[in-house]
Design a protein around this motif. Structure first.
Motif, short mmCIF file in Angstrom:
data_model
loop_
_atom_site.label_atom_id
_atom_site.label_comp_id
_atom_site.label_asym_id
_atom_site.label_seq_id
_atom_site.Cartn_x
_atom_site.Cartn_y
_atom_site.Cartn_z
N CYS A 1 -43.65 71.05 9.97
CA CYS A 1 -44.67 72.09 9.90
C CYS A 1 -45.21 72.25 8.48
O CYS A 1 -46.43 72.34 8.28
N PHE A 2 -44.34 72.25 7.49
CA PHE A 2 -44.80 72.41 6.12
C PHE A 2 -45.53 71.17 5.61
O PHE A 2 -46.41 71.27 4.74
N GLU A 3 -45.21 69.99 6.15
CA GLU A 3 -46.00 68.81 5.78
C GLU A 3 -47.42 68.94 6.33
O GLU A 3 -48.39 68.59 5.66
N PHE B 1 -53.28 70.57 5.71
CA PHE B 1 -54.31 71.56 6.03
C PHE B 1 -54.92 72.15 4.76
O PHE B 1 -56.15 72.24 4.64
N ILE B 2 -54.08 72.54 3.81
CA ILE B 2 -54.60 73.12 2.57
C ILE B 2 -55.44 72.10 1.80
O ILE B 2 -56.49 72.44 1.24
N GLU B 3 -55.01 70.86 1.80
CA GLU B 3 -55.78 69.82 1.11
C GLU B 3 -57.15 69.64 1.76
O GLU B 3 -58.15 69.48 1.06
N TRP B 4 -57.19 69.66 3.10
CA TRP B 4 -58.48 69.55 3.78
C TRP B 4 -59.36 70.78 3.48
O TRP B 4 -60.55 70.65 3.23
N LEU C 1 -50.08 74.54 -4.42
CA LEU C 1 -49.65 74.94 -3.09
C LEU C 1 -49.31 73.71 -2.25
O LEU C 1 -48.29 73.68 -1.54
N ILE C 2 -50.14 72.70 -2.33
CA ILE C 2 -49.89 71.44 -1.62
C ILE C 2 -48.57 70.83 -2.08
O ILE C 2 -47.76 70.37 -1.27
N GLU D 1 -42.33 81.01 -3.63
CA GLU D 1 -43.42 80.67 -4.54
C GLU D 1 -44.67 80.31 -3.76
O GLU D 1 -45.78 80.73 -4.11
N ALA D 2 -44.49 79.53 -2.69
CA ALA D 2 -45.64 79.14 -1.87
C ALA D 2 -46.27 80.36 -1.19
O ALA D 2 -47.50 80.48 -1.13
#
Length: 325
Positions: A249-251, A256-259, A270-271, A312-313
């Protein structure tokens, strides 16, 4: 023969998320099948992955993360409904496929050829597939599953649908969904990002209040003693509902954040944090398997690292999207 999309298993090109080198080659059956179904419909699945930001520890397992049906409608105009199986499973499926509607159905991996080497003709394992082709006369089924598009035929067809000539007997009908595509829309990347950011804002409200890794560590310390007495198969089941779920899920969250944000200062960090959660989980799962095989205690310090990384994330995610919204 009933067929929705004109594709062939031998020429089908998977979505890039199933092509690139990853910590977790597969996520879970529901997410993987939707990735490939959306991809085959020429829709980018990445905008619908805000769900990956909020997994939690649910007592004896981690959240079985899934595409959200309202997100699929808002982003792509896809309406997903439950299909009631009131005739035979095959009859009800044929009705929907004939209308050009992909059908997601839980089938037995025992009869899915793409699971060769794991469950195929070895073990009964429930898994979700999306049906694209149904040829009852010639006993052929074309389906999306795991990392691609496949076909089964012959005796596997008889068994997977528990036909009269099969050895398998269907006691209860499986859970089935069908996808209405008549309102499907292909939006621009800018439109998709605008909608996806609103989805992130909603997901922020669903972030766990308590660090899930701290809750999981307390449970895992008890579970480890129990796992020492269990067969290898039970460890694989346990790992699937725990380490595999949050690691994969975290991968996906990193993807998702990168996109969504590209490589800005905040998003890059964050990535990195989400990828770190994924990577150390993958490594730890292997270490745990070896420790259990040797009946030795495993190091629990990794949970402190997982908990700190998640905190942190979480803070950075809230900060980043509070500013952007």
């Amino acid at each position: 023969m009933l067929k929705i999309l004109d594709i062939q298993p031998e020429s089908y090109v998977r979505h890039k998320i199933h092509l690139q080198e990853r910590d977790w080659a597969e996520t879970n059956c529901y997410v993987d099948v939707w990735i490939e179904l959306l991809h085959a419909l020429k829709l980018d699945p990445m905008p619908a992955m805000a769900f990956s930001l909020t997994p939690d520890f649910e007592g004896d397992q981690w959240t079985f993360f899934k595409f959200q049906l309202n997100d699929l409608y808002d982003l792509y105009g896809l309406e997903v409904q439950e299909l009631v199986i009131w005739k035979s499973l095959l009859e009800n499926l044929a009705e929907q496929v004939a209308m050009g509607r992909p059908v997601l159905v839980e089938l037995d991996s025992m009869f899915l050829p793409d699971t060769a080497g794991t469950a195929y003709h070895e073990a009964h394992v429930k898994s979700t597939v999306a049906i694209n082709l149904l040829d009852i006369e010639n006993k052929r089924l074309g389906y999306f599953h795991a990392q691609g598009y496949y076909e089964l035929s012959g005796n596997d067809f008889d068994e997977v649908f528990a036909l009269p000539e099969a050895n398998t007997k269907m006691v209860l009908a499986p859970y089935v969904e069908f996808v209405k595509t008549h309102q499907m829309v292909k939006r621009s990347d800018d439109e998709l990002r605008s909608i996806a950011r609103k989805k992130v804002t909603r997901q922020l409200k669903q972030l766990p209040d308590t660090n899930p890794f701290k809750k999981f560590q307390q449970r895992f310390e008890k579970d480890f003693t129990w796992l020492l007495e269990q067969p290898t198969e039970k460890f694989h089941e346990y790992a699937f509902v725990t380490f595999r779920q949050f690691g994969a899920c975290f991968e996906v969250a990193a993807n998702f954040i990168e996109w969504l944000e590209g490589k800005t200062e905040h998003s890059s960090k964050l990535i990195e944090l989400y990828k770190h959660l994924s990577n150390i989980t993958k490594v730890y799962q292997f270490q745990l398997a070896r420790a259990l095989a040797r009946k030795k205690m495993v190091d629990l310090k990794v949970f402190d690292e997982l908990a700190a990384t998640w905190e942190e994330a979480r803070s950075l995610l809230i900060e980043s999207f509070s500013q952007s919204n």
